[in-house]
Write a protein that holds these residues in place. Sequence first.
Motif, PDB file in Angstrom:
ATOM      1  N   ALA A   1       0.834  -1.207   0.000  1.00 21.58           N
ATOM      2  CA  ALA A   1       0.000   0.000   0.000  1.00 21.58           C
ATOM      3  C   ALA A   1       0.866   1.254   0.000  1.00 21.58           C
ATOM      4  CB  ALA A   1      -0.931  -0.006   1.207  1.00 21.58           C
ATOM      5  N   ALA A   2       1.959   1.236   0.774  1.00 22.27           N
ATOM      6  CA  ALA A   2       2.862   2.389   0.804  1.00 22.27           C
ATOM      7  C   ALA A   2       3.518   2.601  -0.557  1.00 22.27           C
ATOM      8  CB  ALA A   2       3.932   2.189   1.883  1.00 22.27           C
ATOM      9  N   VAL A   3       3.894   1.511  -1.213  1.00 24.57           N
ATOM     10  CA  VAL A   3       4.476   1.612  -2.553  1.00 24.57           C
ATOM     11  C   VAL A   3       3.460   2.169  -3.540  1.00 24.57           C
ATOM     12  CG1 VAL A   3       5.393   0.266  -4.486  1.00 24.57           C
ATOM     13  CG2 VAL A   3       6.191  -0.180  -2.167  1.00 24.57           C
ATOM     14  N   ASP A   4       2.203   1.776  -3.403  1.00 21.83           N
ATOM     15  CA  ASP A   4       1.157   2.308  -4.273  1.00 21.83           C
ATOM     16  C   ASP A   4       0.977   3.809  -4.067  1.00 21.83           C
ATOM     17  OD1 ASP A   4       0.705  -0.156  -5.383  1.00 21.83           O
ATOM     18  OD2 ASP A   4      -0.994  -0.645  -4.089  1.00 21.83           O
ATOM     19  N   VAL A   5       1.069   4.270  -2.829  1.00 25.14           N
ATOM     20  CA  VAL A   5       0.982   5.712  -2.565  1.00 25.14           C
ATOM     21  C   VAL A   5       2.152   6.441  -3.217  1.00 25.14           C
ATOM     22  CG1 VAL A   5       1.051   7.467  -0.749  1.00 25.14           C
ATOM     23  CG2 VAL A   5      -0.324   5.409  -0.430  1.00 25.14           C
ATOM     24  N   PHE A   6       3.346   5.849  -3.105  1.00 21.73           N
ATOM     25  CA  PHE A   6       4.515   6.443  -3.767  1.00 21.73           C
ATOM     26  C   PHE A   6       4.309   6.504  -5.274  1.00 21.73           C
ATOM     27  CE2 PHE A   6       8.509   5.460  -6.031  1.00 21.73           C
ATOM     28  CZ  PHE A   6       9.215   6.643  -5.788  1.00 21.73           C
ATOM     29  N   ALA A   7       3.768   5.431  -5.858  1.00 22.50           N
ATOM     30  CA  ALA A   7       3.518   5.416  -7.303  1.00 22.50           C
ATOM     31  C   ALA A   7       2.503   6.477  -7.697  1.00 22.50           C
ATOM     32  CB  ALA A   7       3.022   4.036  -7.725  1.00 22.50           C
ATOM     33  N   LEU A   8       1.485   6.683  -6.860  1.00 21.40           N
ATOM     34  CA  LEU A   8       0.505   7.729  -7.138  1.00 21.40           C
ATOM     35  C   LEU A   8       1.162   9.108  -7.136  1.00 21.40           C
ATOM     36  CD1 LEU A   8      -2.404   8.645  -7.581  1.00 21.40           C
ATOM     37  CD2 LEU A   8      -2.718   8.614  -5.091  1.00 21.40           C
ATOM     38  N   GLY A   9       2.047   9.344  -6.162  1.00 29.21           N
ATOM     39  CA  GLY A   9       2.760  10.611  -6.121  1.00 29.21           C
ATOM     40  C   GLY A   9       3.646  10.798  -7.330  1.00 29.21           C
ATOM     41  N   ALA A  10       4.304   9.722  -7.776  1.00 28.44           N
ATOM     42  CA  ALA A  10       5.146   9.819  -8.973  1.00 28.44           C
ATOM     43  C   ALA A  10       4.319  10.135 -10.209  1.00 28.44           C
ATOM     44  CB  ALA A  10       5.911   8.507  -9.164  1.00 28.44           C
ATOM     45  N   ASP A  11       3.140   9.528 -10.314  1.00 26.71           N
ATOM     46  CA  ASP A  11       2.258   9.813 -11.454  1.00 26.71           C
ATOM     47  C   ASP A  11       1.786  11.258 -11.442  1.00 26.71           C
ATOM     48  OD1 ASP A  11       2.521   7.252 -12.397  1.00 26.71           O
ATOM     49  OD2 ASP A  11       0.666   6.514 -11.469  1.00 26.71           O
ATOM     50  N   LEU A  12       1.448  11.768 -10.266  1.00 26.91           N
ATOM     51  CA  LEU A  12       1.011  13.157 -10.179  1.00 26.91           C
ATOM     52  C   LEU A  12       2.142  14.119 -10.545  1.00 26.91           C
ATOM     53  CD1 LEU A  12      -1.120  13.038  -6.890  1.00 26.91           C
ATOM     54  CD2 LEU A  12      -1.941  13.203  -9.252  1.00 26.91           C
ATOM     55  N   TYR A  13       3.351  13.782 -10.128  1.00 28.35           N
ATOM     56  CA  TYR A  13       4.506  14.621 -10.472  1.00 28.35           C
ATOM     57  C   TYR A  13       4.749  14.583 -11.979  1.00 28.35           C
ATOM     58  CZ  TYR A  13       9.202  16.605 -10.249  1.00 28.35           C
ATOM     59  OH  TYR A  13      10.307  17.402 -10.424  1.00 28.35           O
ATOM     60  N   LEU A  14       4.635  13.413 -12.575  1.00 25.56           N
ATOM     61  CA  LEU A  14       4.783  13.296 -14.029  1.00 25.56           C
ATOM     62  C   LEU A  14       3.716  14.086 -14.751  1.00 25.56           C
ATOM     63  CD1 LEU A  14       6.154  11.986 -16.495  1.00 25.56           C
ATOM     64  CD2 LEU A  14       4.593  10.036 -16.190  1.00 25.56           C
ATOM     65  N   TYR A  15       2.496  14.039 -14.248  1.00 28.79           N
ATOM     66  CA  TYR A  15       1.407  14.809 -14.854  1.00 28.79           C
ATOM     67  C   TYR A  15       1.701  16.302 -14.792  1.00 28.79           C
ATOM     68  CZ  TYR A  15      -3.314  16.692 -15.507  1.00 28.79           C
ATOM     69  OH  TYR A  15      -4.399  17.392 -15.957  1.00 28.79           O
ATOM     70  N   ASP A  16       2.235  16.755 -13.665  1.00 35.36           N
ATOM     71  CA  ASP A  16       2.561  18.168 -13.507  1.00 35.36           C
ATOM     72  C   ASP A  16       3.663  18.590 -14.465  1.00 35.36           C
ATOM     73  OD1 ASP A  16       2.270  20.710 -11.987  1.00 35.36           O
ATOM     74  OD2 ASP A  16       4.347  20.273 -11.404  1.00 35.36           O
TER      75      ASP A  16
ATOM     76  N   THR B   1       8.789   7.367 -11.841  1.00 35.85           N
ATOM     77  CA  THR B   1       7.759   6.464 -12.361  1.00 35.85           C
ATOM     78  C   THR B   1       8.346   5.086 -12.666  1.00 35.85           C
ATOM     79  OG1 THR B   1       8.099   7.413 -14.564  1.00 35.85           O
ATOM     80  CG2 THR B   1       6.265   8.269 -13.265  1.00 35.85           C
ATOM     81  N   ASP B   2       9.580   5.055 -13.176  1.00 41.64           N
ATOM     82  CA  ASP B   2      10.220   3.760 -13.438  1.00 41.64           C
ATOM     83  C   ASP B   2      10.459   3.004 -12.131  1.00 41.64           C
ATOM     84  OD1 ASP B   2      10.240   4.282 -16.129  1.00 41.64           O
ATOM     85  OD2 ASP B   2      12.335   4.937 -16.192  1.00 41.64           O
ATOM     86  N   ALA B   3      10.959   3.711 -11.123  1.00 45.07           N
ATOM     87  CA  ALA B   3      11.210   3.073  -9.827  1.00 45.07           C
ATOM     88  C   ALA B   3       9.915   2.576  -9.201  1.00 45.07           C
ATOM     89  CB  ALA B   3      11.906   4.056  -8.885  1.00 45.07           C
ATOM     90  N   ALA B   4       8.855   3.375  -9.326  1.00 42.16           N
ATOM     91  CA  ALA B   4       7.567   2.968  -8.769  1.00 42.16           C
ATOM     92  C   ALA B   4       7.038   1.715  -9.458  1.00 42.16           C
ATOM     93  CB  ALA B   4       6.560   4.111  -8.894  1.00 42.16           C
ATOM     94  N   GLY B   5       7.199   1.636 -10.774  1.00 46.04           N
ATOM     95  CA  GLY B   5       6.732   0.465 -11.503  1.00 46.04           C
ATOM     96  C   GLY B   5       7.464  -0.802 -11.090  1.00 46.04           C
ATOM     97  N   VAL B   6       8.784  -0.696 -10.942  1.00 43.09           N
ATOM     98  CA  VAL B   6       9.563  -1.863 -10.512  1.00 43.09           C
ATOM     99  C   VAL B   6       9.181  -2.281  -9.092  1.00 43.09           C
ATOM    100  CG1 VAL B   6      11.883  -2.683  -9.963  1.00 43.09           C
ATOM    101  CG2 VAL B   6      11.499  -1.330 -12.035  1.00 43.09           C
ATOM    102  N   ALA B   7       9.052  -1.299  -8.206  1.00 45.00           N
ATOM    103  CA  ALA B   7       8.706  -1.600  -6.812  1.00 45.00           C
ATOM    104  C   ALA B   7       7.321  -2.223  -6.715  1.00 45.00           C
ATOM    105  CB  ALA B   7       8.764  -0.330  -5.968  1.00 45.00           C
TER     106      ALA B   7
END
Length: 206
Positions: A67-82, A107-113
């Motif tokens: 769940a924590a990794v998913d939150v990190f991935a969400l933050g990475a996606d939002l940063y990429l969107y920005d 985003t790459d790190a989040a996907g691997v994690a």
Amino acid sequence: GRRRGPGELSIRDARRRDREAAGGGPRHSRRGATAWSLNPPPGAPKLWLRSPVGLGRATAILLAVTAAVDVFALGADLYLYDVTGDVLGGGAGAAVRDRSDLADTLTDAAGVAQGFMLFVCAVVFVIWLWRVRRNAEVFAPDGHRKARAWVIAGWVVPIASLWYPRRVVVDIWDASSTREKPEGHGLINAWWTLWLISNTVGQVLY
């Protein structure tokens, strides 16, 4: 007399082992875990109870990390969107390029994690589910509508994966109940509904 080798038992040890096996007493596995058996009908294979607590705790911890990794991935996606909005808006320069590179890295790190944690969590969860299913067969040998193999196969076989895992868990729940009448399945139904929704949303978005 001759010293016994590491794999040999004395007559006393053998008799004690036979008494424990016949009486349903404790039996120590090679891993040091203590197991308990219930005597089945003649001719039926003997099953041994083994504690699922350790695996259950490990599964809960891995779910929390996932769940924590998913939150990190969400933050990475939002940063990429920005960052994408800045680029589409005409932004340029070293600062924008640096932010774009950072967004790609995150985003790459989040996907691997996410992939790694999903695999590890799934393996530990299925091992835990297999153990509680074996324990449930000790309590109610005839209380399961699906063969034990479906504990694993139910998650990967197309179409069957839509309801077989729930059926396996329901049978385990009922067999493990300490009451004369098993409790309702509301918690299981909520869990399975959320699982189906999350899978459907994930397939639509990705």
